[in-house]
Design a protein around this motif. Structure first.
Motif, PDB file in Angstrom:
ATOM      1  N   ASP A 205       0.745  -0.805   0.029  1.00 13.28           N
ATOM      2  CA  ASP A 205      -0.437   0.192  -0.219  1.00 13.28           C
ATOM      3  C   ASP A 205       0.825   0.880  -0.025  1.00 13.28           C
ATOM      4  OD1 ASP A 205      -2.949   1.366  -0.363  1.00 13.28           O
ATOM      5  OD2 ASP A 205      -2.238   1.452   1.967  1.00 13.28           O
ATOM      6  N   HIS A 206       1.994   0.594   0.491  1.00 12.33           N
ATOM      7  CA  HIS A 206       3.239   2.445   1.014  1.00 12.33           C
ATOM      8  C   HIS A 206       3.648   2.684  -0.736  1.00 12.33           C
ATOM      9  CE1 HIS A 206       5.271  -1.538   1.155  1.00 12.33           C
ATOM     10  NE2 HIS A 206       6.594  -0.890   0.790  1.00 12.33           N
ATOM     11  N   ILE A 207       3.431   1.783  -1.444  1.00  9.75           N
ATOM     12  CA  ILE A 207       4.235   1.885  -2.834  1.00  9.75           C
ATOM     13  C   ILE A 207       3.784   3.152  -3.466  1.00  9.75           C
ATOM     14  CG2 ILE A 207       5.643   1.055  -5.050  1.00  9.75           C
ATOM     15  CD1 ILE A 207       5.792  -1.308  -2.937  1.00  9.75           C
ATOM     16  N   SER A 208       4.255   4.491  -3.467  1.00  5.25           N
ATOM     17  CA  SER A 208       4.422   5.037  -4.453  1.00  5.25           C
ATOM     18  C   SER A 208       4.200   4.995  -6.115  1.00  5.25           C
ATOM     19  CB  SER A 208       5.900   6.204  -4.215  1.00  5.25           C
ATOM     20  OG  SER A 208       6.314   5.628  -5.225  1.00  5.25           O
ATOM     21  N   VAL A 248      -5.255  -0.141  -6.722  1.00  2.00           N
ATOM     22  CA  VAL A 248      -5.093  -0.792  -5.683  1.00  2.00           C
ATOM     23  C   VAL A 248      -4.712  -0.399  -4.145  1.00  2.00           C
ATOM     24  CG1 VAL A 248      -5.201  -3.144  -4.555  1.00  2.00           C
ATOM     25  CG2 VAL A 248      -5.672  -3.455  -7.394  1.00  2.00           C
ATOM     26  N   ASN A 249      -3.904   0.661  -4.873  1.00  2.00           N
ATOM     27  CA  ASN A 249      -2.536   0.781  -3.575  1.00  2.00           C
ATOM     28  C   ASN A 249      -3.160   2.187  -2.808  1.00  2.00           C
ATOM     29  OD1 ASN A 249      -1.456   1.008  -5.755  1.00  2.00           O
ATOM     30  ND2 ASN A 249       0.751   1.825  -4.137  1.00  2.00           N
ATOM     31  N   ARG A 250      -2.437   2.749  -2.732  1.00  2.00           N
ATOM     32  CA  ARG A 250      -2.748   4.036  -2.232  1.00  2.00           C
ATOM     33  C   ARG A 250      -1.785   4.727  -3.693  1.00  2.00           C
ATOM     34  NH1 ARG A 250      -2.256   6.154   4.177  1.00  2.00           N
ATOM     35  NH2 ARG A 250      -0.840   4.639   4.604  1.00  2.00           N
ATOM     36  N   ALA A 251      -0.898   4.704  -3.331  1.00  2.00           N
ATOM     37  CA  ALA A 251       0.407   5.280  -4.785  1.00  2.00           C
ATOM     38  C   ALA A 251       0.407   6.529  -3.946  1.00  2.00           C
ATOM     39  CB  ALA A 251      -0.233   5.042  -5.858  1.00  2.00           C
ATOM     40  N   ASP A 266       1.942   0.239   8.358  1.00  2.00           N
ATOM     41  CA  ASP A 266       2.774   0.950   7.399  1.00  2.00           C
ATOM     42  C   ASP A 266       4.212   1.238   7.296  1.00  2.00           C
ATOM     43  OD1 ASP A 266      -0.126   1.255   6.201  1.00  2.00           O
ATOM     44  OD2 ASP A 266      -0.298   3.103   6.987  1.00  2.00           O
ATOM     45  N   TYR A 267       4.425   2.089   8.142  1.00  2.00           N
ATOM     46  CA  TYR A 267       5.883   1.634   8.359  1.00  2.00           C
ATOM     47  C   TYR A 267       6.981   1.231   8.250  1.00  2.00           C
ATOM     48  CZ  TYR A 267       5.541   7.224  10.348  1.00  2.00           C
ATOM     49  OH  TYR A 267       4.731   8.402  10.179  1.00  2.00           O
ATOM     50  N   TYR A 271       9.624  -0.408   5.148  1.00  2.00           N
ATOM     51  CA  TYR A 271      10.908  -0.315   5.536  1.00  2.00           C
ATOM     52  C   TYR A 271      10.925  -2.351   4.941  1.00  2.00           C
ATOM     53  CZ  TYR A 271      14.616  -3.154   8.260  1.00  2.00           C
ATOM     54  OH  TYR A 271      15.861  -3.923   8.068  1.00  2.00           O
ATOM     55  N   LYS A 272      10.234  -2.855   4.812  1.00  2.00           N
ATOM     56  CA  LYS A 272      10.618  -3.921   4.463  1.00  2.00           C
ATOM     57  C   LYS A 272      11.053  -4.043   2.022  1.00  2.00           C
ATOM     58  CE  LYS A 272       8.448  -6.397   7.983  1.00  2.00           C
ATOM     59  NZ  LYS A 272       6.601  -7.593   8.611  1.00  2.00           N
ATOM     60  N   HIS A 273      10.137  -2.805   2.504  1.00  2.00           N
ATOM     61  CA  HIS A 273      10.282  -2.879   0.687  1.00  2.00           C
ATOM     62  C   HIS A 273      11.139  -2.158   0.331  1.00  2.00           C
ATOM     63  CE1 HIS A 273       9.514  -0.704  -2.739  1.00  2.00           C
ATOM     64  NE2 HIS A 273       9.594  -0.004  -2.578  1.00  2.00           N
TER      65      HIS A 273
END
Length: 649
Positions: A205-208, A248-251, A266-267, A271-273
């Motif tokens: 979800d956090h991926i831009s 699908v994600n917030r982008a 989310d944080y 981090y894992k990403h």
């Protein structure tokens, strides 16, 4: 259409075969992780295209709508993850998918424990997340073309996860990469729109970059049209279903969102990403700086050390974004080397989009940001050490060694770093490093003006060092140093809180006010009584030593060796010698305990040969007690056996 170009079948690198066997046998405890890994890689490919296009906008070729697409086909039993990012050339495909050349292969397999739950944590760290595809797929097809290359230079890579893969040149009109997973039997749970969407929102979800999937569109019709359609339904063919893309994600770049809108999960997922780590971080700090400079930072302290932590030459650092555009990875200029374990991003509004490493190297803004980011991290660690000692203990076990490099590399923050250091000491004789320098100072004896330490190759070597005898007798605490970096540390941390750090195995021992007048008188008296012995021992030892003298640092041992005040410490000499480094020759000082029965017997010995044998035995014993290696171990054994035979008569 397949271009008539060379197709070849190649064997995997041996280590890849091992890795695939682990993956196929369900190394991951959570199978759905494969989608996160593939989306993360696709996001990196999109970021790389954005950066490359700053210098060469033609790479976009008219397609600037960057996205990641996830699709499935329940009839063919396939899941497809595609992107229109940078793509790969044939050479890059071979390098990235046929080997683990950049992933620390040897260290990866050395780190395996045989415990699946623990080994599962390693894959992301070693940059081999693509191979997680084989958890759910028995065949993987990759279609790719690098941006800027013609359509006929596309590449098809395909493998069943066994010993080899095929590589073929194809025509691919669109740039980017398409990964098709042919699912194994029993993995049909992933052939679900709901299931895939849930995984995407959970992990990505956090991926831009927008992650899109097709969604069915239902047309709204009026009441009258509905009646007409109902009357004529039997005569009409069924309408073709219509679909359109749905994000699908917030982008949105996570670090640009208000903190109130960001959940802890989310944080953790972000981090894992960026770290390719499957474990949660210990802590993080998200800050926006405004004023003369404007930038946002999101900094993480990992929960465990990476395999290459001690490789100071390995790339490290933070991700740099400028106005939310990815510029480069592993920018080491933002942090000193001893903080190389920190992960995170910096997004600046004050740097040019075409920034290069050369510009970063001499930019005053970078120096200012480096100073602020370093203080931010040290502040995070101070807070952790104060508020959560158990968590800080976990941090220290993983990264304490690198923190000990701090005083040498970061003079401006030397005192702050020193307060974060942890040691073992004679206070509790525990191997766990839990003692702070502040703790030590608070327990100093009245009249004590130095912080004493002893260094050795192991904790037991330090704890049982003969140099501690007088300190244990008097109840004076001594730090027990056994990490290789400790010698480097004390060389660059001469004092703390106004108290000098002093090795108990270097120079003459002067305890100052801690010695009574009676003890000082005893020392002077012994020097007179044993003057002849000292001269005789010095003559026997010759050039092997720098000096012979009496000592009062020993209570139960007959002798020891120490380094001269102005010479390099004995432990540091050994470290440099083991590393093949040249260093100035420094002979040891041989100290004798006048209160020990063996030394007193040696004083009265009249036979020169026996005197020489005993003297050499005492010296060799002192070297061994110090953790050293004998020049002539066979000679030592021979002399010791001779002594034992004499005693047996």
């Amino acid at each position: 259409m397949t271009v008539e170009a060379h197709k070849e079948t190649l064997g995997f690198q041996a280590e890849v075969k091992q890795l695939l066997r682990l993956v196929i046998n369900s190394l991951y405890s959570n199978k759905e992780i494969f989608l996160r890994e593939l989306i993360s890689n696709a996001s990196d490919a999109v970021d790389k295209l954005r950066f490359a296009a700053i210098a060469d906008p033609n790479l976009y070729a008219g397609d600037t709508d960057l996205k990641i697409r996830v699709a499935f086909d329940d009839k063919k039993k396939t899941i497809t993850v595609s992107d229109n990012g940078i793509g790969m050339s044939r050479e890059e495909v071979t390098e990235n998918l046929g080997t683990i050349a950049k992933s620390g292969t040897r260290e990866f397999f050395e780190a395996l424990t045989g415990d699946q739950s623990k080994d599962a944590q390693l894959i992301g760290q070693f940059g081999v997340g693509f191979y997680s595809s084989f958890i759910v797929a028995d065949k993987v097809t990759v279609l790719t073309r690098r941006a800027g290359l013609p359509a006929e230079e596309g590449v098809c890579w395909e493998s069943g996860g066994e010993g080899d893969y095929s590589l073929e040149t194809i025509e691919k009109p669109e740039r980017g990469t398409e990964i098709i997973l042919h699912l194994r039997d029993g993995e049909d749970e992933f052939l679900s729109d709901f299931r895939l969407r849930k995984i995407i929102t959970k992990y990505s979800d956090h991926i831009s970059t927008p992650v899109v999937m097709k969604t069915e569109v239902f047309e709204e019709i009026s009441e009258e049209e509905g009646k007409e359609e109902g009357d004529e339904a039997k005569d009409k063919e069924p309408k073709e279903k219509k679909y359109e893309d749905e994000v699908v994600n917030r982008a949105k770049a996570l670090w640009t969102l208000p903190k109130s809108e960001i959940k802890e999960s989310d944080y953790q997922e972000f981090y894992k990403h960026i770290s390719h780590d499957l474990q949660d971080p210990l802590t993080w700090a998200h800050n926006k700086v405004e004023g003369k400079m404007e930038y946002t930072s999101l900094l993480y302290i990992p929960g465990h050390a990476p395999f290459d932590l001690w490789n100071r030459d390995h790339p490290h650092g933070l991700r740099l974004y400028v106005q939310r555009v990815f510029i480069m990875d592993e920018v080491e200029q933002f942090l000193p080397l001893y903080l190389r374990f920190v992960k995170g991003i910096v997004d600046s509004n004050d740097l040019p989009l075409n920034v290069s490493r050369e510009i970063l190297q001499g930019d005053k803004k970078i120096d200012s940001m480096r100073s602020a980011l370093t203080k931010r991290i040290l502040g995070m660690l101070e807070k952790m050490a104060k508020d959560d000692k158990e968590q800080y203990s976990k941090f220290w076990k993983e990264f304490g060694g690198t923190m000990k490099e701090g005083p040498a590399e970061d003079f401006a923050n030397r005192e702050q770093v020193a307060k974060l250091l942890r040691f073992s000491s004679t206070h509790d004789d525990k191997e766990e490093q839990e003692i702070t320098l502040e703790d030590y100072v608070s327990r100093m004896r009245e009249g004590q003006d130095k912080i004493y330490f002893v260094s050795a190759e192991s904790f037991n070597g330090a704890k049982n060092s003969p140099h501690l005898e007088i300190f244990r007798k008097k109840g004076i605490e001594v730090l027990l140093l056994s990490d290789r970096v400790d010698e480097w540390l004390v060389a660059h941390l001469p004092e703390f809180d106004g108290k000098q750090l002093q090795s108990v195995a270097k120079g003459s021992l002067d305890l100052g006010e801690l010695d009574s007048e009676a003890e000082k008188e005893e020392v002077k008296k012994a020097e007179d009584e044993f003057k002849g012995l000292v001269e005789h021992v010095k003559k026997v030892m010759g050039e092997r030593i720098k000096e012979v003298r009496l000592t009062h640092r020993l209570t139960s041992s007959p002798a020891c060796i120490v380094a001269d005040e102005n010479d390099m410490g004995i432990q540091m000499q050994r470290i440099l010698q083991a590393a093949g480094q040249a260093f100035p020759e420094a002979k040891p000082i041989f100290e004798l305990n006048p209160e020990h029965a063996i030394v007193q017997r040696l004083r009265d010995e009249q036979d020169d040969d026996r005197f020489s044998e005993w003297t050499n035995i005492l010296f060799d014993q002192a070297v061994l007690a110090e953790g050293g290696h004998l020049d002539d171990p066979a000679g030592f054994v021979h002399r010791l056996n001779g002594l034992l035979l004499e005693l047996a008569k």
